[in-house]
Design a protein around this motif. Sequence first.
Motif, PDB file in Angstrom:
ATOM      1  N   UNK A 252       0.805  -1.218   0.000  1.00  0.00           N
ATOM      2  CA  UNK A 252       0.000   0.000   0.000  1.00  0.00           C
ATOM      3  C   UNK A 252       0.836   1.266   0.000  1.00  0.00           C
ATOM      4  N   UNK A 253       2.118   1.127   0.203  1.00  0.00           N
ATOM      5  CA  UNK A 253       3.058   2.253   0.142  1.00  0.00           C
ATOM      6  C   UNK A 253       4.031   1.987  -1.010  1.00  0.00           C
ATOM      7  N   UNK A 254       4.599   3.043  -1.529  1.00  0.00           N
ATOM      8  CA  UNK A 254       5.501   2.906  -2.677  1.00  0.00           C
ATOM      9  C   UNK A 254       6.956   2.932  -2.224  1.00  0.00           C
ATOM     10  N   UNK A 255       7.723   1.990  -2.725  1.00  0.00           N
ATOM     11  CA  UNK A 255       9.179   2.017  -2.609  1.00  0.00           C
ATOM     12  C   UNK A 255       9.710   2.094  -4.026  1.00  0.00           C
ATOM     13  N   UNK A 256      10.685   2.968  -4.264  1.00  0.00           N
ATOM     14  CA  UNK A 256      11.228   3.090  -5.612  1.00  0.00           C
ATOM     15  C   UNK A 256      12.701   3.474  -5.549  1.00  0.00           C
ATOM     16  N   UNK A 257      13.396   3.189  -6.646  1.00  0.00           N
ATOM     17  CA  UNK A 257      14.786   3.596  -6.763  1.00  0.00           C
ATOM     18  C   UNK A 257      15.160   3.632  -8.239  1.00  0.00           C
ATOM     19  N   UNK A 258      16.262   4.296  -8.509  1.00  0.00           N
ATOM     20  CA  UNK A 258      16.800   4.378  -9.866  1.00  0.00           C
ATOM     21  C   UNK A 258      18.070   3.532  -9.901  1.00  0.00           C
ATOM     22  N   UNK A 259      18.182   2.694 -10.912  1.00  0.00           N
ATOM     23  CA  UNK A 259      19.347   1.835 -11.096  1.00  0.00           C
ATOM     24  C   UNK A 259      20.094   2.303 -12.337  1.00  0.00           C
ATOM     25  N   UNK A 260      21.372   2.626 -12.168  1.00  0.00           N
ATOM     26  CA  UNK A 260      22.225   3.066 -13.281  1.00  0.00           C
ATOM     27  C   UNK A 260      23.294   2.003 -13.487  1.00  0.00           C
ATOM     28  N   UNK A 261      23.381   1.480 -14.707  1.00  0.00           N
ATOM     29  CA  UNK A 261      24.377   0.462 -15.040  1.00  0.00           C
ATOM     30  C   UNK A 261      25.283   1.036 -16.126  1.00  0.00           C
TER      31      UNK A 261
END
Length: 79
Positions: A12-21
């Motif tokens: 019900x809550x958002x977890x997010x991240x940006x992945x740079x390769x």
Amino acid sequence: VTLTFSNPASSGRVSSFVLKIKQDASASGFTVTFPSSVDFVGGSSPTLTSTANGIDVFVIFTTDGGTIYNLLVAGQDIK
């Protein structure tokens, strides 16, 4: 490289991240194995850029406590 995602917020809550390769300068062709909980847009894992110093950027998020992580391609072969 095999990735593992952990400690997402509760359902019900958002977890997010940006992945740079970033590929190395000799274009060795790094490979990445994503967790089975990742849902790819279009149904399959994106092909990573294989050129020297090529950069791929992905946005990854979950709204269900990490049962499913959605992966969006933000950009590929960025210099």
